[in-house]
Design an enzyme around this catalytic site. Structure first.
Site, PDB file in Angstrom:
ATOM      1  N   THR A  73      -0.916  -7.777   6.329  1.00  0.00           N
ATOM      2  CA  THR A  73      -1.619  -9.054   6.275  1.00  0.00           C
ATOM      3  C   THR A  73      -1.912  -9.419   4.822  1.00  0.00           C
ATOM      4  O   THR A  73      -1.879 -10.576   4.428  1.00  0.00           O
ATOM      5  CB  THR A  73      -2.934  -8.965   7.072  1.00  0.00           C
ATOM      6  OG1 THR A  73      -2.646  -8.489   8.379  1.00  0.00           O
ATOM      7  CG2 THR A  73      -3.603 -10.312   7.162  1.00  0.00           C
ATOM      8  N   GLY A 101     -10.022  -3.109   6.853  1.00  0.00           N
ATOM      9  CA  GLY A 101     -11.356  -2.731   6.388  1.00  0.00           C
ATOM     10  C   GLY A 101     -12.422  -3.753   6.735  1.00  0.00           C
ATOM     11  O   GLY A 101     -12.177  -4.750   7.405  1.00  0.00           O
ATOM     12  N   HIS A 121      -9.229   3.313   7.033  1.00  0.00           N
ATOM     13  CA  HIS A 121      -8.743   2.112   6.366  1.00  0.00           C
ATOM     14  C   HIS A 121      -7.230   2.191   6.296  1.00  0.00           C
ATOM     15  O   HIS A 121      -6.671   3.134   5.731  1.00  0.00           O
ATOM     16  CB  HIS A 121      -9.346   2.002   4.957  1.00  0.00           C
ATOM     17  CG  HIS A 121      -9.021   0.721   4.279  1.00  0.00           C
ATOM     18  ND1 HIS A 121      -9.053   0.572   2.918  1.00  0.00           N
ATOM     19  CD2 HIS A 121      -8.649  -0.481   4.771  1.00  0.00           C
ATOM     20  CE1 HIS A 121      -8.713  -0.663   2.595  1.00  0.00           C
ATOM     21  NE2 HIS A 121      -8.470  -1.324   3.700  1.00  0.00           N
ATOM     22  N   ASP A 122      -6.546   1.209   6.865  1.00  0.00           N
ATOM     23  CA  ASP A 122      -5.087   1.301   7.007  1.00  0.00           C
ATOM     24  C   ASP A 122      -4.377   1.484   5.663  1.00  0.00           C
ATOM     25  O   ASP A 122      -3.366   2.194   5.578  1.00  0.00           O
ATOM     26  CB  ASP A 122      -4.533   0.095   7.771  1.00  0.00           C
ATOM     27  CG  ASP A 122      -5.007  -1.250   7.237  1.00  0.00           C
ATOM     28  OD1 ASP A 122      -5.611  -1.300   6.150  1.00  0.00           O
ATOM     29  OD2 ASP A 122      -4.774  -2.269   7.915  1.00  0.00           O
ATOM     30  N   THR A 123      -4.898   0.869   4.610  1.00  0.00           N
ATOM     31  CA  THR A 123      -4.286   1.041   3.288  1.00  0.00           C
ATOM     32  C   THR A 123      -4.287   2.506   2.876  1.00  0.00           C
ATOM     33  O   THR A 123      -3.318   3.008   2.292  1.00  0.00           O
ATOM     34  CB  THR A 123      -5.031   0.212   2.222  1.00  0.00           C
ATOM     35  OG1 THR A 123      -5.076  -1.155   2.634  1.00  0.00           O
ATOM     36  CG2 THR A 123      -4.341   0.305   0.865  1.00  0.00           C
ATOM     37  N   ASN A 149      -6.103  -6.359  -4.684  1.00  0.00           N
ATOM     38  CA  ASN A 149      -5.778  -6.965  -3.401  1.00  0.00           C
ATOM     39  C   ASN A 149      -5.306  -8.396  -3.650  1.00  0.00           C
ATOM     40  O   ASN A 149      -6.066  -9.201  -4.186  1.00  0.00           O
ATOM     41  CB  ASN A 149      -7.026  -6.970  -2.507  1.00  0.00           C
ATOM     42  CG  ASN A 149      -6.756  -7.359  -1.073  1.00  0.00           C
ATOM     43  OD1 ASN A 149      -5.681  -7.839  -0.748  1.00  0.00           O
ATOM     44  ND2 ASN A 149      -7.724  -7.149  -0.205  1.00  0.00           N
TER      45      ASN A 149
END
Length: 280
Positions: free
Chosen positions: A243, A61, A220-222, A280
């Protein structure tokens, strides 16, 4: 390549490449043009492996590229780990109250958020900001390179701390507070929107014979990972490790109150208008 047989999706990796930041002087950049070159290599290999009908792009993001009025990239996008945002959270709270900012955006305060990157531009490089016609978040930037279309996909927009978590639109109040002109932000579109087709020039360059749709997946990969959580249960907990490690659940709408503010919990937009309630 993803193949759907009517019941399940099967994935085959056709290309993998290193994604290295590059430090020049005191600035850490993404090597964005190299990444686009490697994406093209992946498309060529996918063509040789049987062909494909569509492309979806997801990334981390917050980061973005800046385009001028002619649609050209003004500079290599700067890495979220760059030092330009140090101290910008406190600077932002002088412009808009912390509780008010959280009430609007519902997002955890992290120094790398887009809002703090843009504040550094406002305060330290206003001459660059004056040249910006549009900023495009990373998946949308690559989508633009492929199609020429400029959009802001919903899940990525929610990582910026510039979007109203309840309305799903850019917050005029937040943008005005930090001095960001609203016209530089493209229209927010839902996850799953077909944004366009790969341009004829790229098709010719890569030897692609058929039309290829570019789809704004959950950029957004999440949130792409969230779609893949293997449960239909309403109540579940997920942990996504890459990451960063993220821990939370999925809700029908954002949960923004005094307790979530005190605990600094994020409400990130996901596929189907869902909200990821996470730390997070």
């Amino acid at each position: 390549i993803g193949t759907f047989d009517g019941e399940k999706i099967t994935l085959e990796e056709v290309h993998r490449f290193s994604n290295d930041p590059v430090i020049v002087g005191d600035t850490m950049y993404w090597d964005t043009l190299r990444r686009f070159f490697e994406m093209k290599q992946g498309m060529v290999k996918a063509k040789l492996a049987g062909g494909f009908d569509s492309i979806g792009i997801d990334t981390w993001g917050v980061d973005f590229g800046m385009l001028d009025k002619n649609g050209r990239l003004l500079e290599n996008p700067i890495h979220y780990r760059d030092a330009r945002t140090i101290g910008k959270i406190e600077e932002t709270f002088k412009l808009i109250d912390r509780e008010r900012l959280y009430e609007i955006t519902g997002l955890q305060f992290a120094e790398f958020n887009t809002i703090f990157q843009l504040l550094s531009l406002v305060q330290e490089r206003p001459e660059v900001l004056e040249r910006v016609d549009k900023i495009l978040l990373t998946p949308d930037l690559f989508g633009y390179f492929l199609t020429g279309e400029k959009n802001a996909e919903f899940s990525m927009a929610s990582t910026t701390q510039l979007m109203d978590a309840r309305t799903g639109e850019w917050s005029t109040e937040v943008l005005k507070a930090i001095g960001i002109p609203e016209h530089i932000l493209p229209k927010i579109i839902p996850c799953g929107t077909k944004v366009g087709k790969v341009t004829d020039a790229i098709k010719e360059e890569l030897g692609l014979e058929n039309d290829v749709d570019v789809i704004a997946v959950a950029g957004h990969d999440t949130q792409s990972a969230m779609v893949a959580v293997p449960t239909q249960e309403k109540d579940f907990i997920f942990m996504s490790c890459g990451t960063w490690s993220l821990f939370g659940t999925e809700l029908d709408e954002p949960l923004i109150n005094e307790t979530s503010s005190k605990l600094d919990i994020s409400n990130e937009a996901g596929y189907g208008g869902k909200s990821s309630f996470l730390k997070n």
